[in-house]
Write an enzyme that holds these catalytic residues in place. Structure first.
Site, PDB file in Angstrom:
ATOM      1  N   THR A 125       0.847  -1.190   0.000  1.00  0.00           N
ATOM      2  CA  THR A 125       0.000   0.000   0.000  1.00  0.00           C
ATOM      3  C   THR A 125       0.878   1.233   0.000  1.00  0.00           C
ATOM      4  O   THR A 125       1.884   1.277   0.722  1.00  0.00           O
ATOM      5  CB  THR A 125      -0.972   0.086   1.197  1.00  0.00           C
ATOM      6  OG1 THR A 125      -1.478   1.421   1.282  1.00  0.00           O
ATOM      7  CG2 THR A 125      -0.344  -0.261   2.524  1.00  0.00           C
ATOM      8  N   ASP A 127      -0.009   3.804   1.272  1.00  0.00           N
ATOM      9  CA  ASP A 127      -0.345   4.499   2.516  1.00  0.00           C
ATOM     10  C   ASP A 127       0.541   4.099   3.702  1.00  0.00           C
ATOM     11  O   ASP A 127       0.542   4.772   4.729  1.00  0.00           O
ATOM     12  CB  ASP A 127      -1.804   4.230   2.897  1.00  0.00           C
ATOM     13  CG  ASP A 127      -2.773   4.791   1.867  1.00  0.00           C
ATOM     14  OD1 ASP A 127      -2.392   5.747   1.175  1.00  0.00           O
ATOM     15  OD2 ASP A 127      -3.894   4.267   1.754  1.00  0.00           O
ATOM     16  N   GLY A 170      -4.190   9.147   1.887  1.00  0.00           N
ATOM     17  CA  GLY A 170      -4.116   8.702   3.279  1.00  0.00           C
ATOM     18  C   GLY A 170      -5.470   8.892   3.929  1.00  0.00           C
ATOM     19  O   GLY A 170      -5.735   9.932   4.510  1.00  0.00           O
ATOM     20  N   HIS A 271      -4.321  10.265  -7.686  1.00  0.00           N
ATOM     21  CA  HIS A 271      -3.744   9.010  -8.161  1.00  0.00           C
ATOM     22  C   HIS A 271      -2.381   9.163  -8.821  1.00  0.00           C
ATOM     23  O   HIS A 271      -1.751   8.145  -9.143  1.00  0.00           O
ATOM     24  CB  HIS A 271      -4.734   8.308  -9.095  1.00  0.00           C
ATOM     25  CG  HIS A 271      -5.966   7.868  -8.368  1.00  0.00           C
ATOM     26  ND1 HIS A 271      -6.991   8.731  -8.081  1.00  0.00           N
ATOM     27  CD2 HIS A 271      -6.305   6.671  -7.836  1.00  0.00           C
ATOM     28  CE1 HIS A 271      -7.928   8.075  -7.406  1.00  0.00           C
ATOM     29  NE2 HIS A 271      -7.542   6.835  -7.242  1.00  0.00           N
TER      30      HIS A 271
END
Ligand code: F6P
Length: 341
Positions: A125, A127, A170, A271
């Site tokens: 990920t 994140d 996030g 993105h």
């Protein structure tokens, strides 16, 4: 032995490096057949599968995205989904799966292991909010992209004497905001872990303007003002109950303009943070994860996830990795506060 590999959830730079490592080591070291399932868990549910040979992974190390495709399909939310997976695996003689994904994909991997399917997880990920591993691949690339954007936005903000709010990804954790904000010298960093006071933000911004500099505010998409989402004018939320991408940054830029009388702009990086080539760090981490996932399968160590601990690759239980998210500790956030204003 026949091993399946799939990539689920939001894509992430480095996914192809994992696939390449799994295919290379699976074939060269163990003589396995490797099958690629398309679009995350949709692949085994619907029987979308193709054999992966050495030629398929020849040129993919540096490529962003995933050659297998991805989706957010959850077999536990599909009618008869788990039985469909079991019959696809039986039909193609697949003995084990390597699932590359974030909390959702690996949560499914954990449940499938409990239901008798042999799965090894690989954490992915941008994140960086998966528990059990110090870092996930994709995070370093996302931080680089965000930092470069902050550098670029600073020069235009300085030219026009504007405040610039940079919204980064996030939803639940502020790792990208914290790291890119520190690396880019942001004057305010806002994260989901700590509701922010708009008055305080305005104070920092004003101080910056008074010193004749353009303030740069980095805000994670899931950060909320004190009082919660209701305070935001749009208040629009996604299926996770979090403010929609593009919500908080735009709102905050308008608040700053209204309260300071200064021009203010918001830029939502969105993105762009997930696209394009992985950094060298992410290519190495993803490659090492792929190699170690093959080792775990070879040892029948299912229900586990490969993880970075310090500089070594370890294994943790999928159950532990998916039990809760790894958010930014408040003391880490406090380190950055000295640079605010
Ligand atoms: O991969 C996680 C994440 O990047 C979040 O930070 C973000 O909110 C979300 O994905 C966006 O997902 P989607 O591609 O479905 O819009």
């Amino acid at each position: 032995m026949r091993v399946g590999v799939l990539t689920g959830g939001g894509d992430c730079p480095g996914l192809n490096a994992v696939i390449r490592a799994v295919v290379r080591k699976g074939i060269e070291t163990h003589g396995w057949d490797i099958l690629g399932f398309r679009n995350g868990w949709q692949g085994p549910v619907e029987g979308l599968v193709k054999p992966l040979g050495l030629d398929h992974v020849e040129d993919i190390l540096a490529r962003g995205g995933t050659v297998l495709g991805s989706s957010r399909t959850n077999p536990y939310k599909v009618d008869g989904g788990v039985d469909k997976i079991k019959s696809t695996l039986a039909e193609h003689g697949v003995d084990a799966l390597i699932a590359i994904g974030g909390e959702d994909t690996l949560g499914v991997a954990k449940r499938l292991t409990d239901d008798g399917v042999g799965v090894v997880g690989v954490p992915k990920t941008i994140d960086n909010d998966l528990a059990g591993t110090d870092y996930t691949f994709g995070f370093d690339t996302a931080v680089h992209i965000a930092t470069e954007s902050i550098d670029r936005l600073r020069t235009t903000a300085e030219s026009h004497h504007r405040a610039l709010v940079v919204e980064v990804m996030g939803r639940h954790a502020g790792w990208i905001a914290l790291h890119s904000g520190l690396a880019g010298g942001a004057n305010v960093i806002l994260v989901p872990e700590r509701p922010f006071s708009v008055e305080k933000v305005v104070e920092w911004v004003t101080r910056r303007f008074e010193r004749q500099y353009a303030p740069i505010i980095v805000v994670a998409e899931g950060a909320l003002p004190e009082g919660g989402a209701e305070v935001l004018q749009s208040g629009e939320r996604d299926s996770f109950g979090h403010v929609r991408l593009g919500g908080v940054g735009t709102w905050l830029a308008e608040e700053i303009a209204d309260r300071t009388g200064k021009e203010s702009r918001a830029v939502v990086l969105g993105h762009t943070q997930r696209g394009g080539v992985p950094t060298a760090y992410d290519r190495v981490l993803a490659t090492r994860f792929g190699l170690h996932a093959v080792d775990a399968v070879a040892e029948n160590d299912f229900g586990t996830m490969v993880a970075l601990r310090g500089t070594e690759i370890a294994r943790v239980k999928l159950a532990d990795a998916t039990a809760e998210l790894k958010t930014v500790p408040l003391e880490r956030y406090a380190e950055a506060e000295v640079f605010f204003g």
